[in-house]
Design an enzyme around this catalytic site. Structure first.
Site, PDB file in Angstrom:
ATOM      1  N   GLN A 106      -8.400  -7.155   0.257  1.00 31.94           N
ATOM      2  CA  GLN A 106      -7.920  -6.840  -1.098  1.00 31.94           C
ATOM      3  C   GLN A 106      -9.050  -6.278  -1.937  1.00 31.94           C
ATOM      4  OE1 GLN A 106      -6.078 -10.422  -2.576  1.00 31.94           O
ATOM      5  NE2 GLN A 106      -4.372 -10.283  -1.133  1.00 31.94           N
ATOM      6  N   ARG A 159       0.836  -1.212   0.000  1.00 27.00           N
ATOM      7  CA  ARG A 159       0.000   0.000   0.000  1.00 27.00           C
ATOM      8  C   ARG A 159       0.864   1.253   0.000  1.00 27.00           C
ATOM      9  NH1 ARG A 159      -2.614  -4.352   1.888  1.00 27.00           N
ATOM     10  NH2 ARG A 159      -4.900  -4.363   1.923  1.00 27.00           N
ATOM     11  N   ASP A 210      -4.308 -15.311   7.551  1.00 30.43           N
ATOM     12  CA  ASP A 210      -3.010 -15.792   7.070  1.00 30.43           C
ATOM     13  C   ASP A 210      -2.301 -16.671   8.111  1.00 30.43           C
ATOM     14  OD1 ASP A 210      -3.367 -14.519   4.670  1.00 30.43           O
ATOM     15  OD2 ASP A 210      -2.301 -12.705   5.274  1.00 30.43           O
ATOM     16  N   LYS A 245      -6.518 -19.216  -1.559  1.00 25.87           N
ATOM     17  CA  LYS A 245      -5.282 -18.461  -1.290  1.00 25.87           C
ATOM     18  C   LYS A 245      -4.189 -18.949  -2.258  1.00 25.87           C
ATOM     19  CE  LYS A 245      -6.837 -15.877   2.005  1.00 25.87           C
ATOM     20  NZ  LYS A 245      -6.940 -14.437   1.788  1.00 25.87           N
ATOM     21  N   ARG A 296       3.271 -19.728   3.062  1.00 23.79           N
ATOM     22  CA  ARG A 296       2.847 -19.926   4.462  1.00 23.79           C
ATOM     23  C   ARG A 296       2.755 -21.413   4.831  1.00 23.79           C
ATOM     24  NH1 ARG A 296       2.295 -14.668   5.914  1.00 23.79           N
ATOM     25  NH2 ARG A 296       1.243 -13.365   4.384  1.00 23.79           N
TER      26      ARG A 296
HETATM   27  C1  S3P Z   1      -4.251  -9.088   2.183  1.00 26.72           C
HETATM   28  C2  S3P Z   1      -5.527  -9.518   2.426  1.00 26.72           C
HETATM   29  C3  S3P Z   1      -5.864 -10.925   2.653  1.00 26.72           C
HETATM   30  C4  S3P Z   1      -4.636 -11.732   3.037  1.00 26.72           C
HETATM   31  C5  S3P Z   1      -3.487 -11.466   2.122  1.00 26.72           C
HETATM   32  C6  S3P Z   1      -3.097  -9.997   2.166  1.00 26.72           C
HETATM   33  C7  S3P Z   1      -4.030  -7.661   1.939  1.00 26.72           C
HETATM   34  O1  S3P Z   1      -6.400 -11.463   1.459  1.00 26.72           O
HETATM   35  O2  S3P Z   1      -4.942 -13.112   3.023  1.00 26.72           O
HETATM   36  O3  S3P Z   1      -2.364 -12.246   2.491  1.00 26.72           O
HETATM   37  O4  S3P Z   1      -2.863  -7.224   1.933  1.00 26.72           O
HETATM   38  O5  S3P Z   1      -5.015  -6.943   1.731  1.00 26.72           O
HETATM   39  P1  S3P Z   1      -7.973 -11.354   1.081  1.00 26.72           P
HETATM   40  O6  S3P Z   1      -8.319  -9.941   0.861  1.00 26.72           O
HETATM   41  O7  S3P Z   1      -8.100 -12.166  -0.186  1.00 26.72           O
HETATM   42  O8  S3P Z   1      -8.686 -11.964   2.240  1.00 26.72           O
END
Ligand code: S3P
Length: 432
Positions: free
Chosen positions: A165, A24, A318, A345, A390
């Site tokens: 995300q 970000r 995670d 994932k 992971r």
């Molecule tokens: C993340 C959101 C999560 C997480 C990923 C990183 C992020 O995914 O599992 O490792 O940085 O916004 P999802 O939005 O698919 O749940």
């Protein structure tokens, strides 16, 4: 990669920068006008994918060790890429960047590796199309060919799945829309995008709606370049936390770890299992809370109700592979439900964990939305990372609890989030 039974782990572990926050920071700095210096930027391959894509969009980026300097050209400064943008293994790169590309006055294509090309993208294609972009895909999968539009149309969108995300993709597109864009999240997910937007000077409004939160950003907000330090990654910390928790007499200290409440469910769960987790030296960095985490192994983890379900699942999404490993050492095991997102994932993490735990002789039951692990005497085995960082790291820790030697096949993928993980883990092991 091979690991054998350890008696305990000990040491001070300095973890790399947070992967989610680094993505970000880089993307917003690339949208800002001016130079941002980001320290402790994640060394993960995923974040390198983000830097690569931003460079291919004409953003100047200089890297020196873990310090990344982004010379932001402003929100009109991105250039059409000459080649498809390769997001590698990184879902965050693809989904968040898609939001920003939806609002660019040019076309671009996002591609990824085999794992990323199998992950669901319809969830972002729907709302980004509603905002006026055109997104062509392979039946909801990458490659994504995005024809952007500026300005986009503002929308109000309720998340059908608890995904930071997806939330972030829409909020970032909202920066390039003609009006206010809102995302309603019934279940809280990590809020790094909201915090980082505020750090870059964007007015982010949050109110209650739909049983959860509504997050609103205004289109046309100007981002101000800035300098900050990324906290260390609490998800990377979780592997050391569980190793220490399960090996009596262990003590692992980790300074400068991000303690954002939308990410610290792992601490809550470990405490519920009676693990001694202390937080000290609390402070803040880049709009995020940080502190030193110290975990001591006092004996076998033991929870009254060893079930993880409902809202906390998004907070520990995670950490579930390593929590399943913890379950093998806990007095009453562990049960994880409401976690079907794990199936989409970097690998199908439910089946990957079940398969590897079975190979190590664990008592495990698979459900569509999770798994149950009984207390188990693990034995060394050949396990597979399934190409998933992971899974590789979780089973290196499982190896420390198992009789005999465990080999993790295709272990190199740990670099997707944590290059240097194995070296650091080995340095903490006390064998006798
Ligand atoms: C993340 C959101 C999560 C997480 C990923 C990183 C992020 O995914 O599992 O490792 O940085 O916004 P999802 O939005 O698919 O749940």
């Amino acid at each position: 990669m091979k690991f054998s039974k350890a008696r305990r782990v000990a040491g001070i572990v300095v973890l790399p920068g947070d992967k989610s926050i680094s993505h970000r920071a880089a993307m917003l700095a690339a949208m800002a006008d001016g130079t941002s210096r980001i320290e402790n930027f994640a060394t993960s391959k995923d974040c390198t994918s983000t830097l690569y894509c931003l460079s291919a969009l004409g953003v100047r980026i200089e890297t020196s060790g873990a310090t990344v300097t982004v010379i932001g050209p402003g929100d009109n400064g991105w250039r059409p890429p000459e080649r498809p943008l390769d997001c590698g293994n990184s879902g965050t790169t693809m989904r968040l960047l898609a939001g920003l590309l939806a609002g660019q006055p040019f076309s671009s294509t996002l591609v990824g590796d085999a794992s990323l090309s199998g992950r669901p993208m319809k969830r972002i294609i729907g709302p980004l199309t509603e905002m006026g972009a055109s997104v062509e895909s392979d039946d909801g999968h990458a490659p994504l060919r995005i024809s952007g539009r500026r300005p986009l149309l503002p929308i109000e969108f309720t998340l059908p799945v608890a995904s930071a995300q997806l939330k972030s993709s829409i909020l970032l597109a909202g920066l390039l829309a003609d009006g206010d864009t809102s995302v309603i999240e019934p279940i809280p997910t990590r809020d790094h995008t909201e915090r980082m937007l505020s750090e870059f000077g964007v007015d982010v409004r949050i109110d209650k709606a739909g049983g959860g939160r509504r997050i609103t950003v205004s289109g046309g907000s100007q981002l101000e370049a800035r300098d900050f330090r990324i906290p260390s990654d609490v998800s990377s910390a979780s592997f050391f936390m569980v190793a220490a928790a399960c090996l009596e007499g262990s003590r692992i200290e980790m300074p400068g770890v991000g303690l954002n409440p939308t990410r610290t469910g792992i601490i809550e769960v470990l405490r519920r299992f009676g693990v001694d987790v202390q937080i000290s030296d609390e402070g803040g960095s880049g709009g995020e809370p940080v502190g030193t985490l110290t975990v001591r192994g006092l004996g076998r983890p033991n929870a009254g109700v060893p079930r993880i379900d409902g809202k906390i699942v998004a907070n520990v999404i995670d950490e579930i592979p390593i929590l399943a490993v913890l379950g093998t050492q806990a007095v009453s095991g562990i049960e994880i439900r409401d976690a079907s997102e794990l199936r989409v994932k970097e690998s199908d993490r439910i089946s990957a964990v079940v398969e590897n735990l079975r190979r190590m002789g664990a008592d495990v039951e698979e459900f569509e939305d999770g798994l149950r692990v009984g207390p188990s005497d693990l034995r060394g085995a050949v396990v597979d990372s399934f190409g998933d960082h992971r899974i590789a790291m979780a089973f290196s820790v499982a190896a420390l609890f198992a009789k005999g030697e465990t080999e993790i096949v295709d272990a190199g993928c740990a670099a997707v989030s944590y290059p240097g993980f194995y070296r650091t883990l080995r340095s903490t092991i006390i064998e006798r």
